[in-house]
Design an enzyme around this catalytic site. Structure first.
Site, PDB file in Angstrom:
ATOM      1  N   ASP A  81      78.058  91.022  89.528  1.00  0.00           N
ATOM      2  CA  ASP A  81      78.872  90.079  89.874  1.00  0.00           C
ATOM      3  C   ASP A  81      78.838  89.052  89.865  1.00  0.00           C
ATOM      4  OD1 ASP A  81      81.058  91.907  88.244  1.00  0.00           O
ATOM      5  OD2 ASP A  81      81.256  92.594  90.083  1.00  0.00           O
ATOM      6  N   LYS A 134      83.282 101.065  92.017  1.00  0.00           N
ATOM      7  CA  LYS A 134      82.464 100.566  91.945  1.00  0.00           C
ATOM      8  C   LYS A 134      81.452 100.832  93.745  1.00  0.00           C
ATOM      9  CE  LYS A 134      82.803  95.911  90.036  1.00  0.00           C
ATOM     10  NZ  LYS A 134      83.491  95.026  90.015  1.00  0.00           N
TER      11      LYS A 134
HETATM   12  P1  NDP Z   1      89.739  92.898  95.639  1.00  0.00           P
HETATM   13  O1  NDP Z   1      90.923  94.431  95.481  1.00  0.00           O
HETATM   14  O2  NDP Z   1      88.901  94.085  95.798  1.00  0.00           O
HETATM   15  O3  NDP Z   1      90.252  92.222  96.409  1.00  0.00           O
HETATM   16  C1  NDP Z   1      91.614  91.138  95.779  1.00  0.00           C
HETATM   17  C2  NDP Z   1      91.580  89.914  96.807  1.00  0.00           C
HETATM   18  O4  NDP Z   1      92.473  89.416  96.914  1.00  0.00           O
HETATM   19  C3  NDP Z   1      91.510  90.606  98.313  1.00  0.00           C
HETATM   20  O5  NDP Z   1      91.167  89.963  99.703  1.00  0.00           O
HETATM   21  C4  NDP Z   1      93.185  90.634  97.725  1.00  0.00           C
HETATM   22  O6  NDP Z   1      93.987  90.521  99.631  1.00  0.00           O
HETATM   23  C5  NDP Z   1      93.291  88.641  98.181  1.00  0.00           C
HETATM   24  N1  NDP Z   1      94.618  88.432  97.376  1.00  0.00           N
HETATM   25  C6  NDP Z   1      95.445  89.282  96.541  1.00  0.00           C
HETATM   26  N2  NDP Z   1      96.551  89.112  96.034  1.00  0.00           N
HETATM   27  C7  NDP Z   1      96.729  88.137  97.199  1.00  0.00           C
HETATM   28  C8  NDP Z   1      97.071  87.175  97.187  1.00  0.00           C
HETATM   29  N3  NDP Z   1      98.541  87.155  96.153  1.00  0.00           N
HETATM   30  N4  NDP Z   1      97.241  86.281  97.831  1.00  0.00           N
HETATM   31  C9  NDP Z   1      96.540  85.976  97.968  1.00  0.00           C
HETATM   32  N5  NDP Z   1      95.157  87.219  98.611  1.00  0.00           N
HETATM   33  C10 NDP Z   1      95.873  87.843  97.468  1.00  0.00           C
HETATM   34  O7  NDP Z   1      89.195  92.583  93.749  1.00  0.00           O
HETATM   35  P2  NDP Z   1      88.039  92.279  93.731  1.00  0.00           P
HETATM   36  O8  NDP Z   1      87.736  91.382  94.013  1.00  0.00           O
HETATM   37  O9  NDP Z   1      87.467  93.389  92.393  1.00  0.00           O
HETATM   38  O10 NDP Z   1      88.846  91.314  91.687  1.00  0.00           O
HETATM   39  C11 NDP Z   1      89.251  89.978  92.304  1.00  0.00           C
HETATM   40  C12 NDP Z   1      89.299  89.182  90.498  1.00  0.00           C
HETATM   41  O11 NDP Z   1      88.169  88.669  89.852  1.00  0.00           O
HETATM   42  C13 NDP Z   1      90.067  90.357  89.435  1.00  0.00           C
HETATM   43  O12 NDP Z   1      91.336  89.492  88.766  1.00  0.00           O
HETATM   44  C14 NDP Z   1      89.320  90.419  88.230  1.00  0.00           C
HETATM   45  O13 NDP Z   1      89.265  90.376  87.670  1.00  0.00           O
HETATM   46  C15 NDP Z   1      88.226  88.797  88.638  1.00  0.00           C
HETATM   47  N6  NDP Z   1      86.654  89.584  88.645  1.00  0.00           N
HETATM   48  C16 NDP Z   1      86.070  88.885  87.361  1.00  0.00           C
HETATM   49  C17 NDP Z   1      85.141  89.142  87.090  1.00  0.00           C
HETATM   50  C18 NDP Z   1      83.792  88.271  86.006  1.00  0.00           C
HETATM   51  O14 NDP Z   1      83.450  88.501  86.071  1.00  0.00           O
HETATM   52  N7  NDP Z   1      85.098  87.266  86.085  1.00  0.00           N
HETATM   53  C19 NDP Z   1      84.076  89.912  87.785  1.00  0.00           C
HETATM   54  C20 NDP Z   1      84.705  91.339  89.059  1.00  0.00           C
HETATM   55  C21 NDP Z   1      85.984  90.610  89.281  1.00  0.00           C
HETATM   56  P3  NDP Z   1      94.279  91.688 100.756  1.00  0.00           P
HETATM   57  O15 NDP Z   1      93.157  92.249 101.227  1.00  0.00           O
HETATM   58  O16 NDP Z   1      94.814  90.929 101.758  1.00  0.00           O
HETATM   59  O17 NDP Z   1      95.068  92.305  99.772  1.00  0.00           O
END
Ligand code: NDP
Length: 282
Positions: free
Chosen positions: A109, A73
């Site tokens: 998104d 992306k």
């Molecule tokens: P990223 O990896 O870019 O970001 C994930 C975020 O979640 C980070 O801030 C991470 O924190 C945090 N995180 C991960 N695990 C935990 C945890 N156990 N506790 C607290 N915080 C946590 O992923 P994306 O943002 O791209 O995607 C996130 C979700 O969104 C995915 O599941 C994806 O499927 C969904 N999504 C859904 C869409 C839809 O159309 N429905 C579209 C786009 C995404 P840290 O930085 O500390 O690791």
């Protein structure tokens, strides 16, 4: 004489890994329903080091466009000719439109998220939102919430995570009226005056998982609207807990369908039937 045009119009997705991405089912159903017989959506596994070649291939094949998903992306941006305002602010592209070899990048998104909220009768203008997570999805959601006039946005993220890296903090300081950042340590206590609570972390993804973001569910109130980004399973444990506390809620499936519908329209110029797309996801 029978028309003989066997030329396919191709769109698709570049990702790695990408085999579990369900968008092909959704888009092919939309194309069939719109009578676009020769349109096809291809799911293409592109290694990070092959992204440039893949974009050149997309041009060479005359593909109408592609979606980009993890990990492409951000890295795809240098290969594009023009970006939408949202893609510039978010710093990531999930949709490319190819018009006569000129590549335009957008990010749908956050727009899909916003549309999904509105379909549930929630207007974010003037509201107070809490966003759990600070990754790509959170960033897209925060940008669109700000552009839609959300008054106050609190981003909750783990210490040393993305938000602490500074980019989301800096961005929201520029475009949001009242941005706040909370370090996520222990069960998060949702402020009582929150209007919209959003899980933008991957916690709860995939069938069979019973995980949920670390939130003190006793602080979720009936006045709140709770939104998950997880499309699969649609009804996560987080949403079940919100329902048990009397809050209204919405799944990530609506966001997925709405952003896919925007993509269909950008590529074909035709409005797809979202009910057809949602049925294809089942
Ligand atoms: P990223 O990896 O870019 O970001 C994930 C975020 O979640 C980070 O801030 C991470 O924190 C945090 N995180 C991960 N695990 C935990 C945890 N156990 N506790 C607290 N915080 C946590 O992923 P994306 O943002 O791209 O995607 C996130 C979700 O969104 C995915 O599941 C994806 O499927 C969904 N999504 C859904 C869409 C839809 O159309 N429905 C579209 C786009 C995404 P840290 O930085 O500390 O690791």
């Amino acid at each position: 004489m029978k028309e003989q045009n066997y030329l396919d119009t191709l769109v698709g997705v570049f990702g790695h890994p990408v085999a579990e991405n369900p968008t092909k089912a959704i888009q092919d159903a939309a194309f069939a329903d719109l009578g676009l017989k020769r349109w096809q959506y291809l799911t293409i596994d592109v290694l990070p080091e092959d992204l440039g070649d893949a974009v050149r291939g997309l041009k060479a094949f005359g593909m109408r466009g592609v979606n980009c998903t993890i990990p492409h992306k951000i890295k795809v941006i240098p290969f594009l000719d023009e970006l939408s305002e949202a893609a510039k602010l978010i710093g990531a592209v999930n949709t490319i439109v190819n018009t006569d070899g000129r590549l335009f990048g957008d990010n749908t998104d956050g727009k899909g998220f916003l549309e999904s909220l509105r379909e549930n009768g929630v207007d974010p203008k003037g509201k107070k939102a809490v966003v759990l997570g600070a990754g790509g999805a959170a960033r897209a959601i925060c940008v669109e919430l700000c552009l839609a006039g959300t008054e106050d946005i609190t981003v909750v993220s783990r210490p040393h995570g993305n938000a602490q890296g500074g980019s989301l903090t800096d961005l929201l300081a520029r475009i949001c009226r009242r941005p706040r950042f909370v370090s996520w340590e222990g069960a998060y206590q949702v402020p009582g005056d929150t209007d919209i609570l959003i899980n933008a972390t991957p916690v709860g993804l995939y069938l069979g998982t019973d995980a949920m973001p670390d939130v003190d569910v006793r602080t979720i109130r009936p006045s709140m609207f709770v939104q998950d980004v997880i499309p699969n399973p649609a009804v996560t444990r987080f949403l079940r807990e919100a329902q048990a506390r009397g809050a209204r809620w919405n799944t990530g499936a609506g966001m997925l369908i709405n952003q896919a519908a925007l993509n269909t329209e950008m590529w074909t110029g035709m409005k797809p039937d979202k009910a057809v797309m949602l049925r294809a996801l089942d």
